[in-house]
Design an enzyme around this catalytic site. Structure first.
Site, PDB file in Angstrom:
ATOM      1  CD1 TRP A  62      -2.669   1.623   0.464  1.00  0.00           C
ATOM      2  CD2 TRP A  62      -2.104   1.779   2.628  1.00  0.00           C
ATOM      3  NE1 TRP A  62      -3.428   2.607   1.032  1.00  0.00           N
ATOM      4  CE2 TRP A  62      -3.117   2.730   2.348  1.00  0.00           C
ATOM      5  CE3 TRP A  62      -1.607   1.700   3.936  1.00  0.00           C
ATOM      6  CZ2 TRP A  62      -3.622   3.596   3.322  1.00  0.00           C
ATOM      7  CZ3 TRP A  62      -2.121   2.561   4.901  1.00  0.00           C
ATOM      8  CH2 TRP A  62      -3.116   3.497   4.593  1.00  0.00           C
TER       9      TRP A  62
ATOM     10  CG  ASP B 156      -2.298  -3.234   7.268  1.00  0.00           C
ATOM     11  OD1 ASP B 156      -1.896  -2.376   6.468  1.00  0.00           O
ATOM     12  OD2 ASP B 156      -3.450  -3.210   7.755  1.00  0.00           O
TER      13      ASP B 156
ATOM     14  CE  LYS C 234     -10.162  -0.646   2.704  1.00  0.00           C
ATOM     15  NZ  LYS C 234      -9.098   0.083   3.434  1.00  0.00           N
TER      16      LYS C 234
END
Lengths: 448, 412
Positions: free
Chosen positions: A177, A258, A294
């Site tokens: 990311w 993560d 999300k």
């Protein structure tokens, strides 16, 4: 003993200089330029005159460009936020219900949360990611603090490590990311990479990964995407995870997970936490950043948690006290609303069930889009092997398109994605798959 | 595996237990106290006459509107936050008719209450400003030095409070700012100084402004009590507006924790007033590079409540009425405490209780007297003798009066 307050800040300052290398002379701390900072109406110069315009964030910049496009065919496959079949953002039914309950409860107040956040939320989040039966939880070896979604959890964890951990290098996968290196650098860590994605197979470069982690200095921190690797969608298999675990434990590499897609990747909350639980089960220590952006669709509410699994309850308690010293000077205490929604859902059996159903529906729609896109490209006879579309997992597909092909697709087909060829499957629908398939077909046949 | 070897194998074995936050630690101690007479005058959160937290009616109304609107979604805000909220916040602090706003010279970004605004502003300055020293008043909010240090600034102090007068050490302030290096950053409490409640007069503010501008000192305002101090939003922003009116640059950190009672929602804004619109735009782009690696973008709920209230004429008016009621109750508590100490004949001059402004009174009690009051009277406050007037009520003033009387009579 060196000052633990001054050195991370100093390190952060030099990191900032590197972060903005070449962008501004004002970073030269020896130079006090004679900027007249006087506010008298007669004075002309701003004390910020030399400040250079920062580049647009590459990921968020995609949406900025998309919004400016007037074409009715435009398609935003940039930022990773879920969209329905109708192309609309989604607030989960169970979230609306929880929110109604909270707001209609006149006994609820808006007092400051503790620095570590909402206690229920923290306990429930640890159980969610580590498993309700986790021995680490039962032994009280886990400290969990509420943070601002995934980013905030990574930053607080990174700052804690920069202050208290003996090894200040973190290894991140290549690619990862876009915000990861910046978060860790500003936290005061030094960032290196390990091989991860293989462009030839569009899969995992497992050999390279093992070699790079194998040659990392003992004790180094290693960032691991718990599932649904962003941007590639390529995850290790369970067997590969076990090899990674053994290698890391043999070199005392510290795992920093993560976890932004638990339940969102496979549709199953436990399956998507498997990698983390594998590491915790061996009794060792690790760090986990959890996001509810999300999987509960709580993007803008900024809900997340940082957990540190320690060897003993006593260590976990001391670690927690130091986490507070990171958080307090950053924003004092975390926001109450989103965490209250999560706690309300997780603690209620029926709401929890409803949530898992809505979550699976989102995951299933994405898996469905993968299948549809793959089928559409097969039907068109688009050159190349596109099986990675159905092998990769999670919100994103790393198409393998190069930046020229991406630019072509934006210009000719009004399709927006990040220049690394990453597309958000969540942004697709049955209606728009044909348009995307046409664009990919044109790109690979006309642009090298 | 024995516990001690587990402990020894931890990579965090050497992590030291951190001290409890001194301000928040007061509430921790208060919660543990079983006495029915206990009184929490520690943390600065408003309490009603009944001693309860307050959610403003107008806030509940706004929240209902938001949550009952099925068209609202929970998408990420931009990095700089909710655009409406930012514009309305700038108008609130600088004034709707502010030239700086009309000229587009202000960049405003949503941050996490006052603390977050200070941290983001300070990190920006540490990266982009030529002078990395910030001067903070002595004393100041306990968290200020930590925020600025972790942001990368070097912290010095300027004289502010005079224990003899329990008022402003104006001479000392002017001397210390006068000898600061040109261009240094200066933290100013916009009103209702925390912890002392001692504010400069308008004339003194004007002198401070002139001195600072003559030396190119950069003002960084912390505005946590606009409207909460005097009951008037404009009066409480006078110091900030005075600096903006001279055309110069400054920073302002705004909090809605107290004046809208939104404490736990973490709503605030950082504004930077620049010489030109072009500079303001570049500054904003760099603020994004501070925020993105910290938490990506700010939380939507609290800012939406504020924007809803500020943009609606009726809600806004309702808010000013509720805000004034909170400010008035606090001013009333000051009067009641002062009168009670007078009636009791408590030794000393207690007029500072009436002269100081805002949520806190710097009583002048020393740490021993404070400890005595906690032990014998179950009254909790920070060890610097700061009490939160918001935590008092007509019912509890007598107990506090007794405690102060006993402390100054029997403890040196």
């Amino acid at each position: 003993m060196h000052s633990v307050i001054a050195s991370p800040a100093d390190r952060r300052l030099s990191a900032l200089i590197r972060h903005l290398e070449g962008s501004s002379n004002a970073m030269d701390s020896d130079t006090i330029t004679a900027s007249p900072a006087s506010g008298f109406p007669g004075a002309r110069n701003s004390v910020f005159e030399h400040v250079v315009r920062g580049p647009e964030d590459p990921i968020l910049g995609v949406t900025v460009a998309y919004n400016k496009d007037s074409s009715p065919l435009k398609l935003n496959l940039g930022v990773g936020a879920y969209r329905t079949e109708e192309g609309k953002p989604l607030v989960l039914n169970v979230v609306r219900r929880a929110e109604q309950m909270l707001v209609n409860d006149s006994s609820r107040v808006k007092e400051y949360l503790p620095i570590v956040g909402l206690a229920d939320f923290n306990k429930l989040s640890a159980k969610l990611i580590l498993g309700a039966d986790s021995p680490a939880i039962q032994d009280n070896r886990v400290t969990t603090v509420q943070c601002l979604s995934g980013t905030g959890s990574l930053r607080v964890g990174g700052e804690f490590l920069a202050r208290h951990y003996h090894q200040r290098t973190i290894y991140i996968p290549l690619p990862t990311w876009g915000n990861h290196p910046k978060v860790f650098t500003l936290a005061g860590l030094s960032v290196k990479t390990y091989r991860y994605y293989d462009p030839v197979t569009r899969g995992l470069n497992f050999q390279g990964l093992l070699e790079d982690l194998g040659s990392a200095p003992s004790g180094a921190i290693v960032l691991l995407h718990a599932c649904a690797h962003n941007p590639t969608g390529v995850d290790p298999t369970p067997q590969q995870w076990e090899q990674i675990r053994q290698l890391m434990r043999s070199k005392a590499l510290l795992p920093f997970f993560d976890s932004a897609y638990q339940g969102f990747a496979s549709g199953n909350l436990d399956a998507d936490a498997h990698s983390i639980r594998l590491f915790v089960a061996d009794g060792g220590e690790c760090i986990v950043a959890q996001s509810y952006a999300k999987n509960m669709g709580l993007y803008g509410e900024r809900v997340g948690a940082l957990s540190i699994v320690c060897k003993s309850a006593d260590v976990a308690s001391r670690v927690e006290s130091q986490l507070k010293l990171v958080i307090r000077p950053m924003y004092s205490n975390p926001p109450i609303h989103g965490a209250s929604i999560v706690a309300t859902i997780l603690k209620d059996k029926n709401m929890f069930q409803e949530w898992t159903i809505e979550l699976k529906a989102m995951a299933d729609r994405i898996i469905n889009m993968r299948q549809q896109l793959f089928d559409a490209l097969s039907t068109r006879g688009t050159p190349g092997d596109w099986s990675h579309i159905i092998k990769q997992i999670g919100m994103f597909t790393f198409t393998g398109l190069n930046s020229e092909q991406v630019a072509f697709m934006t210009k000719e087909y009004h399709i927006y994605m990040t220049s690394d060829g990453r597309i958000s499957m969540a942004g697709l629908s049955s209606r728009t798959v044909p348009h995307l398939a046409d664009a990919i077909h044109a790109a690979v046949t006309r642009v090298v």
